[in-house]
Write an enzyme that holds these catalytic residues in place. Structure first.
Site, PDB file in Angstrom:
ATOM      1  N   SER A 196     -50.879 -65.337  38.903  1.00 38.61           N
ATOM      2  CA  SER A 196     -51.938 -64.796  38.035  1.00 38.61           C
ATOM      3  C   SER A 196     -53.019 -65.838  37.871  1.00 38.61           C
ATOM      4  CB  SER A 196     -51.364 -64.455  36.653  1.00 38.61           C
ATOM      5  OG  SER A 196     -52.406 -64.194  35.743  1.00 38.61           O
ATOM      6  N   TYR A 224     -46.410 -67.518  29.100  1.00 40.77           N
ATOM      7  CA  TYR A 224     -46.707 -66.691  30.277  1.00 40.77           C
ATOM      8  C   TYR A 224     -47.555 -67.502  31.262  1.00 40.77           C
ATOM      9  CZ  TYR A 224     -48.695 -63.048  33.257  1.00 40.77           C
ATOM     10  OH  TYR A 224     -49.079 -62.314  34.341  1.00 40.77           O
TER      11      TYR A 224
END
Ligand code: NDP
Length: 259
Positions: free
Chosen positions: A153, A167
């Site tokens: 990501s 995350y």
């Protein structure tokens, strides 16, 4: 928008494994790889969703195998790999898309969420890598294309979003893992590609249990407009279909308006 061109079967002969194929980016990758001619094993925990996607692929003339597996479980991943090898032979295109994004202030001490993200987003990828390394190396030794594609990501590089620290840290770990793995795999002919999407319109964000953060994220999607999962899948199919000596090491794919 559809990137599926039935005349464009440049992945014919490939045996693909896609984790997280029950929804979102993994589902779109599985559908597109199959449309481009690959046999595709779909992995995730929700069997009904996998069967529905596999059924759609078969109805469109593709070859798909639904394999229920939990990437946080060693035995589950090992059994899935055995089943896939029995059906398709050794895999030569492995896409790690399974992942979870949970967010809360660090003060809340949500070790349950931290462990789940680390075990899915990092150790889960490692379990899959362990299960398929032999296949990928053997495919490359046979002179065939062999790909490991990790869906990380852009969060790997962003530190401006409070409450997503763990995350982001799992994705930074995955991005670095991908880059380091190239030093082991590249010399043996296995490509490693790290794909870093920005905002993508999937169910990922629906797992947040903090209403305030969920509202903020919805606002960001409204302001920027997320990519479709198919647009990210197009990148995965592109990297896997290059000549085998060409390795796109890192691809960051963002909605144009996301800065
Ligand atoms: P989704 O929630 O739609 O997809 C996640 C997939 O992972 C689901 O199919 C889920 O299926 C599977 N999964 C989750 N946990 C496990 C597990 N323990 N074992 C096996 N499969 C599991 O979200 P996305 O498609 O958006 O997410 C895919 C990847 O893309 C993730 O790694 C995410 O971090 C990354 N990403 C997403 C972005 C976005 O904005 N959407 C942006 C950047 C990166 P099931 O529950 O059935 O197991």
């Amino acid at each position: 928008m559809s990137y599926e061109n039935p005349l464009h079967r440049d992945l014919a002969g490939r045996a693909a494994v896609v984790t997280g194929a029950a929804s979102g980016i993994g589902e779109a990758v599985a559908v597109l790889l199959a449309a481009r001619g690959a046999r595709v094993a779909l992995l995730a925990r929700r069997g009904e969703r996998l069967e529905a996607v596999a059924g759609k692929i078969r109805a469109d003339g593709g070859d798909a195998l639904a394999v229920v597996a939990d990437v946080t479980d060693d035995t589950s991943v090992a059994r899935a790999a055995e089943r896939i090898r029995a059906a398709y032979g050794p895999a030569d295109l492995v896409v790690n898309s399974a992942g979870v994004m949970l967010a809360n202030p660090v003060d809340d001490g949500r070790i349950d969420e931290w462990q789940r993200m680390i075990d899915t987003n990092v150790t889960g990828v490692l379990r899959v890598v362990r299960a398929f390394t032999g296949d990928l190396v053997a495919a490359a030794a046979d002179g065939r294309a062999a790909d490991l594609v990790n869906v990380s990501s852009v969060a790997a590089h962003l530190s401006a979003f409070p409450h997503y620290a763990v995350y982001a840290a799992t994705k930074a770990a995955l991005t670095h893992l991908s880059q380091c793995l190239r030093t082991e795999f590249g010399p043996r002919g296995v490509r490693v590609t790290n794909v870093e999407p920005g905002l993508t319109d999937t169910e990922l964000r629906t797992h947040l249990d903090n209403p305030e953060l969920a509202g903020q994220l919805e606002g960001l999607f409204e302001a920027v407009g997320g990519l479709s999962p198919e647009e990210v899948a197009d990148v995965v199919a592109y990297v896997a279909s290059r000549p085998r000596r060409v390795n796109l090491r890192q691809v960051v794919v963002l909605p144009t308006a996301q800065v």
